[in-house]
Each structure stands twice: as structure tokens, then as C-alpha cells.
Enzyme design. Structure first.
Site: not given
Ligand code: PBG
Length: 320
Positions: A118, A120, A128, A193, A203, A215, A231, A246, A272, A311
């Protein structure tokens, strides 16, 4: 069907041994992937306890410990020294992820190395992909993502995982990998996603909050599930080897729907925010972190995920 008092479901719940015999879902470390953050310097990360940022040097010791503990796979996220408009650090041969991959590839050949593909973390604006005015330009971005994926494969990634949500990126990456002789490198597509509020702590950790806007113009609306199947279908047609949903806990129904519609291996990302919430509640004594984590991870598996990115993977290794 017989009913009470002939049938008593409590009979098989009476002892731990009986419960173990009839347990339908088990956690196996082989199915788990630990995210790792790597940047120019090691740095504590208060928003994601236990998930400090590594430098390429400290990553080596961490990987050694993970392997000893039985962790099988990691997914790497890079925080570059400098960001620019295009996100060129994402495909720099001497970039943070590329250096991390080379270091780990040689020293820990058995550890499965996935990379998040990615832009970002690498763009000065935090979106992104490449911008055209205030919008992310889909087609311009494809070429940049493909470059990043190829550079990861060159540096030793076992699989690349595009998380940008551009249309057509799986095909673009597949073609680029094949052209460069990486036809054996799998693509783990972040297919469904969502534009989720649960990415907040990530982030902060990855310094990837968009400088303006959000986003929602490229990530999915959390209200939709049929769209998630579309998708996935497109990603399958474009050559994805594994699908992903996700976030995980707010999307257990999506995981189940994808599991039923596709035979591809399915990953789910326990993100996260899902982790940080339980960590915070645990540290306040509001709940038992370990029990809540195990229940969450079991629910994600029960919903139908084959692979879980979490995690908690390192702690899970000590719990199991
Ligand atoms: C990159 C990405 C993100 C996450 C994984 N890859 C952040 C986003 O899309 O803003 C989030 C992972 C997490 O919150 O643990 N684009």
C-alpha cells in the site's frame, strides 16, 4: 427429536475433558500472522501495547524470538524516513521494507514473510494511492503498487498483500510479478476491506492517517455484504491466491458469507482497534484480556477464517 428431560446439553459441558472432546473450533499457531512495524529507529508505541516499532537491526532479534516461540508468519509494515507525494519509498530498492526483508530472509528462512502493499505509509498526504486533485487516481496507482509488490518479491517476500482497495490491483500486481519471474509469489488480497473506524491505533503507529478527507472513496462501506462478495469474485478472477476480510470482529457475517461462496483460503484481519479496545479494558480490570482475546480469535475462526492476522499472535504463542 427428543427434548428435555431426555436431552440435556449440559451433560457434555460438565468437565473440561468433555468440553474438549466436543469443541468445534480450535486455535492453532500455524494459522496466525503477527503484524510487525519497522522504521528507521526503534520506538515505543503506546497506542498498541506490546507492538513497539522495530528498526531493521532490532527486527532480527524479535524474529528469532518469534520463531523460538512457534510463530510461523509475520506481515511487515514499513514507516519510511521520508515521505513524498507519490510514495516512492514503497518501491525503493533500499527502502525500509526491502531492507527488512533482506535481513530476515537470510537469517530466518523458515519464517513466512508477508508484506502489506500500500502507499499510505509512504505518501506525504497519507492516502493509499496517487492523487489527482483531492481524489485518489485508481489507474495511475496500479503501476505504483505493482512496482512495490515486485520490489518486495525481489527482496524475499513469501507473499504480497495489497491493502489499497484500488480496482484492478490484483491483476496489475499478478502481471508485474509474472513479467519479472515471480510467478511463484502468491497474492493475499485484502478483498473486502472496509472504511472502518477500527484502524485508528494502526494509523498512529504507522503514521498513515490521511492529511485530509478519509478513505471512503476507495475502502468499502461497512453497511455492505453483497458488495464484499463482488470484490472477492473480481479478485479471484484477477488471480488472488487468498482472500481477506478486514476488520474481523465487526464483519463476522462477511467472513461467513465469503467462506460459503468461495473455496479460496480466507484470511481475516483482527485489526488494531479490536486489539486496543480489549487491551485497554483489560488494563482497567474491566475484563480478562486473555479470555477476551481467545474468545475473539475463536469467533473469527468459527466464522470461517482459515488465517487470522492478529496483534495477539505472540502472546497467543505463550498461551497455547
Ligand atoms: C494500509 C493498512 C491499514 C491497515 C492495514 N493496512 C490502514 C488503513 O487502511 O487505513 C489497518 C490495520 C489495523 O488497523 O490493524 N492501507
Amino acid at each position: 427429536m427428543s427434548t428435555f428431560p431426555v436431552t440435556r446439553l449440559r451433560r457434555l459441558r460438565r468437565t473440561s475433558g468433555l468440553r474438549g472432546l466436543v469443541r468445534e473450533t480450535r486455535l492453532d499457531l500455524d494459522d496466525f500472522v503477527l503484524p510487525l512495524f519497522v522504521g528507521p529507529e526503534p520506538q515505543a508505541n503506546p497506542d498498541l501495547p506490546g507492538m513497539a516499532r522495530h528498526s531493521v537491526d532490532t527486527l532480527d532479534a524479535e524474529a528469532g524470538e518469534l520463531v523460538r516461540m512457534g510463530v510461523k508468519a509475520v506481515i511487515l509494515f514499513g514507516i519510511p524516513d521520508e515521505k513524498d507525494e507519490e510514495g516512492s519509498g514503497a518501491w525503493d530498492d533500499d527502502g525500509i521494507i526491502q531492507r527488512a526483508l533482506r535481513a530476515l530472509r537470510d537469517r530466518h528462512p523458515e519464517l513466512v514473510l508477508l508484506t502489506d502493499v500500500c502507499l499510505c505509509e509512504y505518501t506525504s498526504h497519507g492516502h493509499c494511492g496517487a492523487l489527482d486533485g483531492d481524489e485518489v487516481d485508481n489507474d495511475e496507482t496500479l503501476e505504483l503498487l505493482a512496482r512495490a509488490a515486485v520490489s518486495h518479491a525481489e527482496a524475499g517476500a513469501d507473499a504480497v498483500a495489497p491493502s489499497d482497495m484500488m480496482d484492478g490491483r490484483v491483476a496489475a500486481i499478478r502481471t508485474a510479478l509474472d513479467d519479472r519471474g515471480f510467478e511463484a509469489t502468491p497474492i493475499v488480497a485484502y478483498s473486502a476491506k472496509y472504511a472502518s473506524a477500527f484502524y485508528g491505533p494502526f494509523r498512529e503507529a504507522a503514521e498513515s492517517t490521511p492529511a485530509f478527507g478519509d478513505r471512503r472513496g476507495y475502502q468499502m462501506d461497512p453497511a455492505n455484504v453483497r458488495e464484499a462478495l463482488r470484490e472477492c469474485e473480481l479478485d479471484v478472477d484477477e488471480g488472488a491466491d487468498m482472500l481477506m476480510v478486514k476488520p474481523a470482529l465487526p464483519c463476522l457475517d462477511v467472513i461467513r458469507a465469503v467462506r460459503e461462496a468461495f473455496d479460496h483460503p480466507l484470511a481475516a484481519y483482527n485489526v488494531s482497534g479490536e486489539y486496543a479496545m480489549i487491551k485497554a479494558a483489560g488494563s482497567k480490570g474491566l475484563l480478562d484480556e486473555r479470555q477476551a482475546a481467545l474468545e475473539s480469535l475463536t469467533a473469527i475462526k468459527r466464522a470461517g477464517a482459515d488465517v487470522v492476522i492478529s496483534y495477539w499472535t505472540k502472546e497467543l504463542a505463550s498461551w497455547l
